[in-house]
Scaffold this motif. Structure first.
Motif, PDB file in Angstrom:
ATOM      1  N   TRP A   1       0.789  -1.227   0.000  1.00 49.15           N
ATOM      2  CA  TRP A   1       0.000   0.000   0.000  1.00 49.15           C
ATOM      3  C   TRP A   1       0.825   1.282   0.000  1.00 49.15           C
ATOM      4  N   GLY A   2       2.072   1.227   0.404  1.00 48.38           N
ATOM      5  CA  GLY A   2       2.879   2.433   0.467  1.00 48.38           C
ATOM      6  C   GLY A   2       2.278   3.460   1.413  1.00 48.38           C
ATOM      7  N   LEU A   3       2.479   4.751   1.079  1.00 55.01           N
ATOM      8  CA  LEU A   3       1.995   5.830   1.932  1.00 55.01           C
ATOM      9  C   LEU A   3       0.486   5.768   2.144  1.00 55.01           C
ATOM     10  N   SER A   4      -0.231   5.242   1.161  1.00 55.38           N
ATOM     11  CA  SER A   4      -1.690   5.205   1.255  1.00 55.38           C
ATOM     12  C   SER A   4      -2.183   4.303   2.382  1.00 55.38           C
ATOM     13  N   ALA A   5      -1.305   3.530   3.020  1.00 48.97           N
ATOM     14  CA  ALA A   5      -1.704   2.710   4.163  1.00 48.97           C
ATOM     15  C   ALA A   5      -2.266   3.576   5.291  1.00 48.97           C
ATOM     16  N   GLY A   6      -1.901   4.858   5.323  1.00 50.02           N
ATOM     17  CA  GLY A   6      -2.438   5.765   6.338  1.00 50.02           C
ATOM     18  C   GLY A   6      -3.948   5.895   6.283  1.00 50.02           C
ATOM     19  N   TRP A   7      -4.525   5.598   5.095  1.00 51.76           N
ATOM     20  CA  TRP A   7      -5.985   5.652   4.984  1.00 51.76           C
ATOM     21  C   TRP A   7      -6.665   4.637   5.887  1.00 51.76           C
ATOM     22  N   TYR A   8      -5.943   3.594   6.260  1.00 49.20           N
ATOM     23  CA  TYR A   8      -6.497   2.603   7.181  1.00 49.20           C
ATOM     24  C   TYR A   8      -6.882   3.275   8.500  1.00 49.20           C
ATOM     25  N   VAL A   9      -6.036   4.206   8.968  1.00 53.58           N
ATOM     26  CA  VAL A   9      -6.310   4.912  10.216  1.00 53.58           C
ATOM     27  C   VAL A   9      -7.295   6.053   9.995  1.00 53.58           C
ATOM     28  N   VAL A  10      -7.185   6.752   8.848  1.00 51.76           N
ATOM     29  CA  VAL A  10      -8.160   7.797   8.535  1.00 51.76           C
ATOM     30  C   VAL A  10      -9.567   7.205   8.515  1.00 51.76           C
ATOM     31  N   ALA A  11      -9.689   6.031   7.911  1.00 46.36           N
ATOM     32  CA  ALA A  11     -10.987   5.359   7.867  1.00 46.36           C
ATOM     33  C   ALA A  11     -11.487   5.035   9.267  1.00 46.36           C
ATOM     34  N   THR A  12     -10.560   4.680  10.149  1.00 51.67           N
ATOM     35  CA  THR A  12     -10.923   4.431  11.541  1.00 51.67           C
ATOM     36  C   THR A  12     -11.534   5.675  12.172  1.00 51.67           C
ATOM     37  N   GLY A  13     -10.855   6.822  11.979  1.00 58.34           N
ATOM     38  CA  GLY A  13     -11.364   8.079  12.533  1.00 58.34           C
ATOM     39  C   GLY A  13     -12.712   8.468  11.946  1.00 58.34           C
TER      40      GLY A  13
ATOM     41  N   LYS B   1       5.086   4.036  -4.444  1.00 58.92           N
ATOM     42  CA  LYS B   1       4.794   3.903  -3.003  1.00 58.92           C
ATOM     43  C   LYS B   1       4.335   5.225  -2.381  1.00 58.92           C
ATOM     44  N   PHE B   2       4.567   6.327  -3.074  1.00 65.08           N
ATOM     45  CA  PHE B   2       4.158   7.630  -2.556  1.00 65.08           C
ATOM     46  C   PHE B   2       2.787   8.062  -3.072  1.00 65.08           C
ATOM     47  N   ASP B   3       2.166   7.203  -3.862  1.00 66.56           N
ATOM     48  CA  ASP B   3       0.823   7.491  -4.368  1.00 66.56           C
ATOM     49  C   ASP B   3      -0.142   7.525  -3.183  1.00 66.56           C
ATOM     50  N   PHE B   4      -0.772   8.668  -2.990  1.00 61.81           N
ATOM     51  CA  PHE B   4      -1.616   8.885  -1.815  1.00 61.81           C
ATOM     52  C   PHE B   4      -2.833   7.973  -1.793  1.00 61.81           C
ATOM     53  N   THR B   5      -3.238   7.491  -2.970  1.00 65.55           N
ATOM     54  CA  THR B   5      -4.432   6.633  -3.037  1.00 65.55           C
ATOM     55  C   THR B   5      -4.098   5.294  -3.696  1.00 65.55           C
ATOM     56  N   LEU B   6      -2.902   4.789  -3.485  1.00 68.25           N
ATOM     57  CA  LEU B   6      -2.454   3.563  -4.126  1.00 68.25           C
ATOM     58  C   LEU B   6      -3.376   2.381  -3.832  1.00 68.25           C
ATOM     59  N   LEU B   7      -3.901   2.292  -2.632  1.00 71.41           N
ATOM     60  CA  LEU B   7      -4.766   1.165  -2.292  1.00 71.41           C
ATOM     61  C   LEU B   7      -6.123   1.232  -2.984  1.00 71.41           C
ATOM     62  N   GLY B   8      -6.472   2.378  -3.577  1.00 75.23           N
ATOM     63  CA  GLY B   8      -7.696   2.504  -4.369  1.00 75.23           C
ATOM     64  C   GLY B   8      -8.860   3.081  -3.589  1.00 75.23           C
ATOM     65  N   TRP B   9      -9.662   3.904  -4.272  1.00 72.60           N
ATOM     66  CA  TRP B   9     -10.797   4.554  -3.611  1.00 72.60           C
ATOM     67  C   TRP B   9     -11.846   3.546  -3.168  1.00 72.60           C
ATOM     68  N   LYS B  10     -11.972   2.451  -3.912  1.00 63.04           N
ATOM     69  CA  LYS B  10     -12.940   1.434  -3.524  1.00 63.04           C
ATOM     70  C   LYS B  10     -12.566   0.848  -2.158  1.00 63.04           C
ATOM     71  N   THR B  11     -11.278   0.585  -1.972  1.00 65.07           N
ATOM     72  CA  THR B  11     -10.819   0.048  -0.689  1.00 65.07           C
ATOM     73  C   THR B  11     -10.969   1.075   0.417  1.00 65.07           C
ATOM     74  N   ILE B  12     -10.645   2.340   0.113  1.00 62.68           N
ATOM     75  CA  ILE B  12     -10.780   3.401   1.119  1.00 62.68           C
ATOM     76  C   ILE B  12     -12.232   3.527   1.568  1.00 62.68           C
ATOM     77  N   PHE B  13     -13.130   3.573   0.598  1.00 67.26           N
ATOM     78  CA  PHE B  13     -14.555   3.666   0.930  1.00 67.26           C
ATOM     79  C   PHE B  13     -15.003   2.435   1.713  1.00 67.26           C
ATOM     80  N   GLY B  14     -14.503   1.275   1.291  1.00 69.72           N
ATOM     81  CA  GLY B  14     -14.846   0.048   1.999  1.00 69.72           C
ATOM     82  C   GLY B  14     -14.340   0.047   3.433  1.00 69.72           C
ATOM     83  N   LEU B  15     -13.144   0.600   3.655  1.00 70.58           N
ATOM     84  CA  LEU B  15     -12.592   0.672   5.013  1.00 70.58           C
ATOM     85  C   LEU B  15     -13.435   1.579   5.904  1.00 70.58           C
ATOM     86  N   VAL B  16     -13.876   2.721   5.347  1.00 72.12           N
ATOM     87  CA  VAL B  16     -14.719   3.627   6.138  1.00 72.12           C
ATOM     88  C   VAL B  16     -16.010   2.923   6.542  1.00 72.12           C
TER      89      VAL B  16
END
Length: 471
Positions: free
Chosen positions: A72-84, A216-231
């Protein structure tokens, strides 16, 4: 003094302080409500701290650093953003949770939809908490393994014994007080680690940029679908998860439940990308290690011993606080929902003594699962799917919709749970998370059955709230 000795001393002192808090918390416990709910006396700061420390666990520290190091690179931070964001959304139903004056999630399901729904929710909630505790123990063990070099299995056992012991001692008071200390240590330890780690590199952040693949520095490397799914996943799992809901139950009143929840979401946002950055630094400096060991290896090999000791103590505190909440939640569900209502109904029981016994048993099961699996994120995702995909609709509608009907709850729980687990076993087709697929089936089933029952003139299910406080 040798570098390793300084790190050991800091961590040992920290662990002794946590156990000492457990002994102090034991003096404040006089009954089962104190043990499970801290006497329903938590204020907003204490509530926010214990919520944040519970949710910043192995997944949000060791797991995020590992994902940043890996796919996931830097975009792994979305895992915690989704938590918040998930906790922020839960804030809107937090006052309804507190108003129920309940002890567990299945208790509300039972009030509204009857014994069959009650039993299913109790069982899946209990099993998921064992899996969650195992994931946190695994995360702690990775730190102990890298730090000491001892066999991973022994690291799992020692980490598990510590968290079981201080949870057994003080219950929710112990968990809350240790969480309050742990949260500020987590934030401080991680925030200091980033600039100190970069200062030790030739060129600082530029060194990382030069030695890490550009994608690895792509802010949304894990994909918007995954980000939305995590939220969605976190909103659903925090809405239905005993370790989170139990803290809302412990709030002093409904306003405190909302304030503490909103404050927690802010804390999570501030912390979000710090472990992801540390994972990238580890990738730049140590490109050939196990991903799960990224955070610990960086700490031991790159940071000064004082900072390393603080960071590793912060990681251990994050994982242990989450594990302790899971163990306490499991004890609450077993004693309040399964033991009293089904297994030994009508027999007198000392709930406080039984709760402590259950903490020991569940802790032992979590240790065994950790020894067998060795996974972190995978265990977390499985547990979230297990506990939330089915009960989600019944729980939320049960709190917010007074006209919900009895069978709507049962069928949505059953079919949603089966759909979620089936979707996961199928490998999550089209990259749709199993928890999202299961919850969708749960919601559609609930609304459809409720509509049919309304057409048939079936009376609404009983209220989720005490008789004197129906909304």
């Amino acid at each position: 003094m040798e570098r390793e000795a300084v790190i050991y001393i800091i961590i040992i002192v920290y662990m002794l302080v946590m156990v000492g808090i457990g002994f102090y918390a034991r003096t404040r416990i006089t009954n089962a409500q104190d043990y499970h709910l801290a006497g329903r006396r938590l204020g907003p700061i204490m509530l926010a701290g214990t919520l944040a420390a519970t949710e910043i666990g192995g997944g949000s520290s060791v797991g995020v650093a590992a994902k940043a190091y890996g796919a996931w690179g830097l975009s792994a931070g979305w895992y915690v953003v989704a938590t918040g964001l998930g906790i922020f959304l839960v804030s809107f139903i937090a006052p309804f949770m507190r108003r129920t004056m309940a002890t567990t999630v299945p208790e509300i399901i039972g009030r509204r939809y009857g014994s069959a729904s009650y039993l299913i929710t109790s069982v899946v909630s209990l099993l998921s908490l064992v899996a969650l505790a195992a994931a946190q123990i695994t995360a702690t063990a990775t730190i102990v393994h890298v730090l000491t070099g001892i066999d991973t299995h022994y690291a799992v056992i020692s980490s598990g014994v510590i968290v079981v012991f201080y949870t057994w001692l003080g219950g929710m008071w112990s968990v809350t007080l240790t969480d309050f200390v742990q949260f500020f240590l987590i934030i401080f330890g991680f925030a200091v680690a980033v600039p100190v780690a970069l200062s030790s590199l030739d060129g600082g952040w530029q060194y990382v940029v030069n030695h890490v693949p550009e994608e690895k520095f792509d802010f949304t490397l894990l994909g918007w679908k995954t980000i939305f799914g995590l939220v969605l996943m976190y909103f659903m799992t925090f809405s239905t998860g005993q370790e989170a809901v139990q803290r809302y139950y412990s709030a002093r009143n409904e306003k405190v439940a909302v304030a503490g929840s909103l404050l927690c979401s802010l804390f999570m946002a501030l912390y979000a990308f710090i472990p992801a950055v540390l994972g990238l630094i580890a990738l730049a400096v140590f490109p050939d290690i196990e991903a799960n060991n990224a955070l610990a290896t960086l700490s031991v090999s790159l940071l000064p011993p004082l900072i390393s000791g603080l960071l590793l103590s912060a990681v251990i505190s994050a994982t242990l606080s989450s594990a302790s909440g899971d163990l306490l939640g499991a004890a609450s569900i077993y004693t309040h929902d399964l033991h009293e209502k089904y297994l030994f109904s009508g027999r007198p029981v000392n709930n406080l003594a039984l709760s402590r016994i259950v903490v020991l048993i569940v802790g032992g099961c979590a240790i065994l699962l950790s020894l067998w699996s060795g996974e972190i994120i995978s265990l977390l995702m499985f547990a979230f799917t297990l506990r939330a995909s089915g009960p989600f609709a019944a729980w939320v509608f049960g709190l917010l919709w007074e006209k919900a009907t009895p069978h709507a709850g049962f069928w949505s729980i059953l079919l949603g749970s089966l759909a979620g687990l089936g979707w996961q076993l199928a490998g999550e087709p089209w990259d749709v998370m199993a928890i999202v697929a299961g919850a969708l089936v749960s919601v559609v089933t609930f609304l459809l059955v409720a509509w049919v029952e309304k057409q048939l003139g079936v009376a609404p299910a009983p209220s989720a709230y005490p008789p004197e406080d129906n909304p």
